[in-house]
Design a protein around this motif. Structure first.
Motif, PDB file in Angstrom:
ATOM      1  N   THR A   1       0.859  -1.188   0.000  1.00  0.00           N
ATOM      2  CA  THR A   1       0.000   0.000   0.000  1.00  0.00           C
ATOM      3  C   THR A   1       0.892   1.233   0.000  1.00  0.00           C
ATOM      4  OG1 THR A   1      -0.213  -0.446   2.374  1.00  0.00           O
ATOM      5  CG2 THR A   1      -2.171  -0.805   1.017  1.00  0.00           C
ATOM      6  N   THR A   2       0.494   2.217  -0.795  1.00  0.00           N
ATOM      7  CA  THR A   2       1.313   3.424  -0.951  1.00  0.00           C
ATOM      8  C   THR A   2       1.139   4.382   0.217  1.00  0.00           C
ATOM      9  OG1 THR A   2       1.859   5.232  -2.488  1.00  0.00           O
ATOM     10  CG2 THR A   2      -0.438   4.564  -2.390  1.00  0.00           C
ATOM     11  N   LEU A   3      -0.006   4.304   0.916  1.00  0.00           N
ATOM     12  CA  LEU A   3      -0.242   5.177   2.078  1.00  0.00           C
ATOM     13  C   LEU A   3      -0.498   4.318   3.310  1.00  0.00           C
ATOM     14  CD1 LEU A   3      -0.667   7.973   3.332  1.00  0.00           C
ATOM     15  CD2 LEU A   3      -3.060   7.844   2.618  1.00  0.00           C
ATOM     16  N   ASN A   4       0.223   4.620   4.384  1.00  0.00           N
ATOM     17  CA  ASN A   4       0.170   3.794   5.591  1.00  0.00           C
ATOM     18  C   ASN A   4       0.264   4.679   6.821  1.00  0.00           C
ATOM     19  OD1 ASN A   4       0.671   0.989   4.230  1.00  0.00           O
ATOM     20  ND2 ASN A   4       2.144   2.415   3.345  1.00  0.00           N
ATOM     21  N   TYR A   5       0.049   4.078   7.985  1.00  0.00           N
ATOM     22  CA  TYR A   5       0.202   4.860   9.214  1.00  0.00           C
ATOM     23  C   TYR A   5       0.769   3.988  10.313  1.00  0.00           C
ATOM     24  CZ  TYR A   5      -3.912   2.613  11.237  1.00  0.00           C
ATOM     25  OH  TYR A   5      -4.775   1.680  11.740  1.00  0.00           O
ATOM     26  N   ILE A   6       1.286   4.692  11.332  1.00  0.00           N
ATOM     27  CA  ILE A   6       1.770   4.057  12.555  1.00  0.00           C
ATOM     28  C   ILE A   6       1.036   4.725  13.698  1.00  0.00           C
ATOM     29  CG2 ILE A   6       3.762   3.811  14.090  1.00  0.00           C
ATOM     30  CD1 ILE A   6       5.498   3.995  11.476  1.00  0.00           C
ATOM     31  N   ASP A   7       0.480   3.931  14.595  1.00  0.00           N
ATOM     32  CA  ASP A   7      -0.161   4.476  15.788  1.00  0.00           C
ATOM     33  C   ASP A   7       0.938   4.826  16.792  1.00  0.00           C
ATOM     34  OD1 ASP A   7      -1.351   4.734  18.368  1.00  0.00           O
ATOM     35  OD2 ASP A   7      -3.154   3.734  17.592  1.00  0.00           O
ATOM     36  N   LEU A   8       1.096   6.128  17.064  1.00  0.00           N
ATOM     37  CA  LEU A   8       2.211   6.561  17.914  1.00  0.00           C
ATOM     38  C   LEU A   8       2.025   6.125  19.364  1.00  0.00           C
ATOM     39  CD1 LEU A   8       2.800  10.110  16.403  1.00  0.00           C
ATOM     40  CD2 LEU A   8       4.300   8.124  16.202  1.00  0.00           C
ATOM     41  N   ASP A   9       0.769   6.038  19.820  1.00  0.00           N
ATOM     42  CA  ASP A   9       0.533   5.628  21.204  1.00  0.00           C
ATOM     43  C   ASP A   9       0.926   4.169  21.432  1.00  0.00           C
ATOM     44  OD1 ASP A   9      -0.418   8.132  21.683  1.00  0.00           O
ATOM     45  OD2 ASP A   9      -2.522   7.582  21.393  1.00  0.00           O
ATOM     46  N   GLN A  10       0.743   3.355  20.395  1.00  0.00           N
ATOM     47  CA  GLN A  10       0.994   1.917  20.554  1.00  0.00           C
ATOM     48  C   GLN A  10       2.444   1.550  20.254  1.00  0.00           C
ATOM     49  OE1 GLN A  10      -1.837  -0.180  18.149  1.00  0.00           O
ATOM     50  NE2 GLN A  10      -3.590   0.572  19.321  1.00  0.00           N
ATOM     51  N   ASN A  11       3.255   2.517  19.869  1.00  0.00           N
ATOM     52  CA  ASN A  11       4.611   2.163  19.445  1.00  0.00           C
ATOM     53  C   ASN A  11       5.675   3.008  20.131  1.00  0.00           C
ATOM     54  OD1 ASN A  11       4.399   0.050  17.181  1.00  0.00           O
ATOM     55  ND2 ASN A  11       2.829   1.533  16.657  1.00  0.00           N
ATOM     56  N   VAL A  12       5.407   3.387  21.386  1.00  0.00           N
ATOM     57  CA  VAL A  12       6.352   4.264  22.079  1.00  0.00           C
ATOM     58  C   VAL A  12       7.694   3.594  22.329  1.00  0.00           C
ATOM     59  CG1 VAL A  12       5.016   6.075  23.200  1.00  0.00           C
ATOM     60  CG2 VAL A  12       4.965   3.757  24.121  1.00  0.00           C
ATOM     61  N   ASN A  13       7.692   2.269  22.507  1.00  0.00           N
ATOM     62  CA  ASN A  13       8.959   1.594  22.804  1.00  0.00           C
ATOM     63  C   ASN A  13       9.459   0.746  21.646  1.00  0.00           C
ATOM     64  OD1 ASN A  13       9.172   2.595  25.473  1.00  0.00           O
ATOM     65  ND2 ASN A  13       7.520   1.195  26.045  1.00  0.00           N
ATOM     66  N   THR A  14       8.944   1.006  20.456  1.00  0.00           N
ATOM     67  CA  THR A  14       9.318   0.205  19.296  1.00  0.00           C
ATOM     68  C   THR A  14      10.214   1.042  18.398  1.00  0.00           C
ATOM     69  OG1 THR A  14       7.031  -0.525  19.417  1.00  0.00           O
ATOM     70  CG2 THR A  14       8.327  -1.340  17.568  1.00  0.00           C
ATOM     71  N   ARG A  15      11.375   0.525  18.044  1.00  0.00           N
ATOM     72  CA  ARG A  15      12.231   1.316  17.163  1.00  0.00           C
ATOM     73  C   ARG A  15      11.804   1.175  15.703  1.00  0.00           C
ATOM     74  NH1 ARG A  15      18.833   1.400  16.216  1.00  0.00           N
ATOM     75  NH2 ARG A  15      18.873   3.540  15.419  1.00  0.00           N
ATOM     76  N   SER A  16      11.316  -0.004  15.316  1.00  0.00           N
ATOM     77  CA  SER A  16      11.004  -0.263  13.910  1.00  0.00           C
ATOM     78  C   SER A  16       9.590  -0.828  13.761  1.00  0.00           C
ATOM     79  CB  SER A  16      12.008  -1.254  13.308  1.00  0.00           C
ATOM     80  OG  SER A  16      13.336  -0.861  13.586  1.00  0.00           O
ATOM     81  N   PRO A  17       8.575   0.007  13.994  1.00  0.00           N
ATOM     82  CA  PRO A  17       7.210  -0.522  13.948  1.00  0.00           C
ATOM     83  C   PRO A  17       6.786  -0.891  12.520  1.00  0.00           C
ATOM     84  CG  PRO A  17       7.171   1.859  14.167  1.00  0.00           C
ATOM     85  CD  PRO A  17       8.608   1.442  14.293  1.00  0.00           C
ATOM     86  N   ALA A  18       5.791  -1.785  12.431  1.00  0.00           N
ATOM     87  CA  ALA A  18       5.231  -2.181  11.133  1.00  0.00           C
ATOM     88  C   ALA A  18       4.262  -1.109  10.653  1.00  0.00           C
ATOM     89  CB  ALA A  18       4.508  -3.518  11.279  1.00  0.00           C
ATOM     90  N   LEU A  19       4.111  -1.009   9.347  1.00  0.00           N
ATOM     91  CA  LEU A  19       3.176  -0.058   8.753  1.00  0.00           C
ATOM     92  C   LEU A  19       1.787  -0.692   8.640  1.00  0.00           C
ATOM     93  CD1 LEU A  19       5.326   1.281   5.759  1.00  0.00           C
ATOM     94  CD2 LEU A  19       5.080   2.268   8.045  1.00  0.00           C
TER      95      LEU A  19
END
Ligand SMILES: *[C@@H]1O[C@H](CO)[C@@H](O)[C@H](O)[C@H]1NC(C)=O
Ligand SMILES: *[C@@H]1O[C@H](CO)[C@@H](O)[C@H](O)[C@H]1NC(C)=O
Ligand SMILES: *[C@@H]1O[C@H](CO)[C@@H](O)[C@H](O)[C@H]1NC(C)=O
Length: 485
Positions: free
Chosen positions: A155-173
């Motif tokens: 997918t060309t447009l994606n998001y990361i939920d910032l609240d759910q990824n505070v301790n993740t260095r490389s979150p999934a899109l």
């Protein structure tokens, strides 16, 4: 008591250690970094190449979609077929001349191209090909866009939920808004949200393959409602907006201007870096027009670049437009620059918004040169911060982020470099001012285009900095300036 004190001291020490561990670059804090991108599609993690996306969608939804979206082997071909099966009157795009001289990737025309591996055609996920280009924080979501310049981008447009990824260095899109609607977008470079809760973007409609680009659907402005996460409209550009077959490759950013807080009266300014123009869209009139000016062209003396160990020459024109706060009449100063240039220009949005102004004999004189930012300051995106009246620049020519206070002359002495690193700030491809923060993404793009990314190293970085912290003690800080008189 002393035990409590000891406990407190221990806590402080732990905090200090954590703070030291926080990765920084200049005055920026690293938010995320990736060696390679991964996706989370309906709780299925894509951690390596996938041939088919079949099992990634809810089976009920999948049945409804009737294999169109998820029959990956045939997906793009099917979509192209749909496009070319339209009556030709509705389909002027596919009849555009194939003079669309392809470029290895959008911002170059001057190197030899490598033939893509034909095995890649139609594949669902080719991890290496997923290079993030655009980035924007809106509330607790971080939008990441990856233009489709290769096969294998889910997918060309994606998001990361910032609240759910505070301790993740490389979150999934996560696909935005979801995998099904998201697959309707062909290729998005960068997004911008407005004050009305809408997310704007240009879908170039182009599968921008190096050798054989395919115009899947006509280029269009697409707007989503961020509250309902549904598409509000797709405005197809007029053929007069798109003078050449390769124009869609140049629609890499969009600037949104809500007039006097009236969400129904909104303009969008779309720079065209390939064939040098600004396309203006009026929401109220549901209409668009195209403007020309020599200032939209690249500067031929600024085209020799040396990035990520590669020397090359580019010819990208107008790339980014950023707006000051409105004046009493509702119009603003729009600052803009070509990527291949170190100069900054300005024009009033009153002129952009007036569709007949370009026929005025004074039209050419109504644009002005603001100044020169200094050597190697070629910049992709820039963003204006209202409170400080400072513009922040993503400088690809010197692997840096810089600033300039707009109330001072624009020259080398009034530009400060805020962060610089050949590796960790290599090709800052997007920069966005949100609230009192500056967010930046760097993606090492020239190495992807001219050689190979090292997938054992971090290649993509996202940073955040607070405006006041960034400019403190620099020429961009107003406290460094005495008021006159
Ligand atoms: C995809 O776009 C088409 C045409 O614009 C529209 O009819 C369809 O509803 C869209 N599909 C989704 C899943 O949004
Ligand atoms: C906007 O104009 C296009 C034609 O350019 C038309 O297809 C579309 O229906 C119009 N949208 C609205 C909301 O009027
Ligand atoms: C638009 O531009 C034309 C030509 O310069 C001018 O005559 C007209 O007054 C302008 N319209 C507005 C609303 O400013």
């Amino acid at each position: 008591m002393s035990q409590l004190l000891r406990g407190c001291l221990l806590l402080l020490a732990v905090h200090a250690a954590l703070a030291q561990n926080m990765r920084r670059l200049g005055k920026f804090e690293e938010v995320f970094a990736w060696k390679q991108m991964t996706y989370n599609i309906n709780d299925n993690l894509l951690l390596s190449d996938r041939f088919s996306g079949d099992n990634l969608a809810d089976s009920r939804v999948k049945r409804q979609s009737d294999g169109l979206v998820f029959n990956e082997e045939a997906n793009w071909q099917q979509l192209s077929f749909l496009e070319s099966s339209l009556p030709s009157s509705q389909n002027s795009w596919s009849s555009l001349p194939s003079a669309n001289k392809p470029r290895p990737f959008s911002q170059t025309r001057t190197t030899t191209t490598r033939r893509p591996n034909t095995d890649e055609a139609g594949r669902f996920f080719i991890q290496y090909n997923n290079v993030p280009m655009g980035m924007e924080r809106v509330g607790n979501r971080l939008f990441i866009s990856l233009p489709r310049r290769r096969y294998g981008i889910p997918t060309t447009l994606n998001y990361i939920d910032l609240d759910q990824n505070v301790n993740t260095r490389s979150p999934a899109l996560n696909p935005y808004p979801d995998i099904l609607q998201g697959r309707n977008l062909t290729s998005v470079y960068r997004t911008r949200a407005d004050e009305c809760g809408r997310l704007w973007m240009v879908d170039t409609g182009l599968l921008e393959l190096p050798v054989n680009p395919i115009q899947i659907q006509p280029p269009a402005i697409v707007v989503f409602d961020l509250n309902t996460d549904s598409q509000i409209f797709r405005y197809q550009f007029k053929s007069t907006d798109i003078p050449a077959a390769n124009t869609p490759t140049g629609l890499a950013s969009i600037t949104v201007d809500v007039i006097g807080g009236d969400c129904s009266n909104t303009f969008a300014y779309v720079p065209d870096l390939t064939t040098f123009g600004i396309i203006v869209f009026s929401l109220r009139d549901n209409d668009s027009w195209r403007l020309s000016h020599n200032f939209f062209s690249f500067n031929p003396t600024a085209g020799a670049l040396n990035i990520a160990g590669h020397r090359f020459q580019w010819s990208d024109g107008i790339f980014s437009i950023t707006l000051r706060e409105p004046e009493a009449n509702g119009c603003r100063t729009a600052y803009f620059h070509a990527l291949v240039s170190t100069q900054e220009f300005a024009v009033n949005t009153c002129l952009l918004r007036n569709r007949t102004a370009s026929s005025d004999s004074n039209y050419w004189q109504m644009y002005s040169l603001v100044g020169d930012r200094g050597s190697n300051s070629q910049s992709t995106m820039h963003g204006y911060h209202q409170g400080s009246q400072v513009i922040f620049f993503a400088d690809i020519g010197r692997d840096a982020v810089s600033c300039w206070k707009t109330t001072t002359n624009l020259d080398t002495a009034h530009v400060a470099i805020l962060a610089q690193d050949k590796q960790r700030m290599s090709y800052p491809s997007d920069l966005h001012v949100t609230g009192d923060e500056v967010w930046v993404i760097a993606n090492t793009l020239p190495r992807f285009g001219y050689s190979r990314l090292d997938t054992n190293e971090y290649n993509f970085y996202i940073y955040r900095g607070r405006v006041n912290d960034l400019i403190a003690g620099t020429v961009c800080d107003s406290s460094n300036y005495m008021t006159f008189g």
